[in-house]
Design a protein around this motif. Structure first.
Motif, PDB file in Angstrom:
ATOM      1  N   GLY A  75       5.305  46.254  63.474  1.00  0.00           N
ATOM      2  CA  GLY A  75       6.562  45.910  63.806  1.00  0.00           C
ATOM      3  C   GLY A  75       6.773  44.967  63.527  1.00  0.00           C
ATOM      4  O   GLY A  75       7.810  43.815  64.252  1.00  0.00           O
ATOM      5  N   LYS A  76       5.935  44.253  62.977  1.00  0.00           N
ATOM      6  CA  LYS A  76       5.488  42.831  63.047  1.00  0.00           C
ATOM      7  C   LYS A  76       6.118  41.942  61.800  1.00  0.00           C
ATOM      8  O   LYS A  76       6.180  42.489  60.855  1.00  0.00           O
ATOM      9  N   GLU A 105      11.279  42.028  57.962  1.00  0.00           N
ATOM     10  CA  GLU A 105      11.727  42.150  59.149  1.00  0.00           C
ATOM     11  C   GLU A 105      11.798  43.965  59.388  1.00  0.00           C
ATOM     12  O   GLU A 105      12.719  44.390  58.357  1.00  0.00           O
ATOM     13  N   ARG A 106      10.988  44.532  60.139  1.00  0.00           N
ATOM     14  CA  ARG A 106      11.188  46.203  60.342  1.00  0.00           C
ATOM     15  C   ARG A 106      12.057  46.173  61.215  1.00  0.00           C
ATOM     16  O   ARG A 106      12.912  45.602  62.345  1.00  0.00           O
ATOM     17  N   ASP A 108      14.925  48.142  63.462  1.00  0.00           N
ATOM     18  CA  ASP A 108      14.553  49.023  64.918  1.00  0.00           C
ATOM     19  C   ASP A 108      16.110  48.826  65.051  1.00  0.00           C
ATOM     20  O   ASP A 108      17.031  48.146  65.058  1.00  0.00           O
TER      21      ASP A 108
END
Length: 109
Positions: A75-76, A105-106, A108
């Motif tokens: 998630g970073k 970037e993930r 979400d």
């Protein structure tokens, strides 16, 4: 990258998220000199390693996909630097004389 290609990448990211997959987006944020892809170029990656788009014309894609998989897992976000002054750039094939920064970037939500 034209608008249709950008729309395809973002639509693919949305479809993969809707299917329950982990997804990361890589975007070229800075270039210097002879960079292979312009600022704004994108690559979307799912948690199985499938990807669509390009941030480098192929020369650093493998390293970016690996970092995207790590971003999905932890998630970073990451800001990746590649350039002729980096030994890593030569290892991944960026010998064109340019430098590139890619933000990964993930996605979400």
């Amino acid at each position: 990258m034209n608008r249709q290609q950008t729309d395809d990448i973002l639509a693919t990211a949305q479809a993969w998220k809707a299917a329950g997959k982990g997804v990361a987006l890589a975007t070229v944020v800075t270039t210097w000199g002879s960079a292979p892809r312009p600022v704004g170029s994108q690559l979307v990656v799912d948690n199985e390693g499938k990807f669509l788009g390009s941030v480098s014309g192929g020369c650093i894609e493998g390293a970016v996909v690996t970092e995207a998989l790590d971003a999905i897992a932890d998630g970073k976000p990451r800001l990746l630097d590649f350039g002729v002054s980096d030994a890593q750039a030569w290892e991944v094939g960026l010998a064109c004389g340019g430098k590139i920064q890619v933000y990964v970037e993930r996605l979400d939500g």
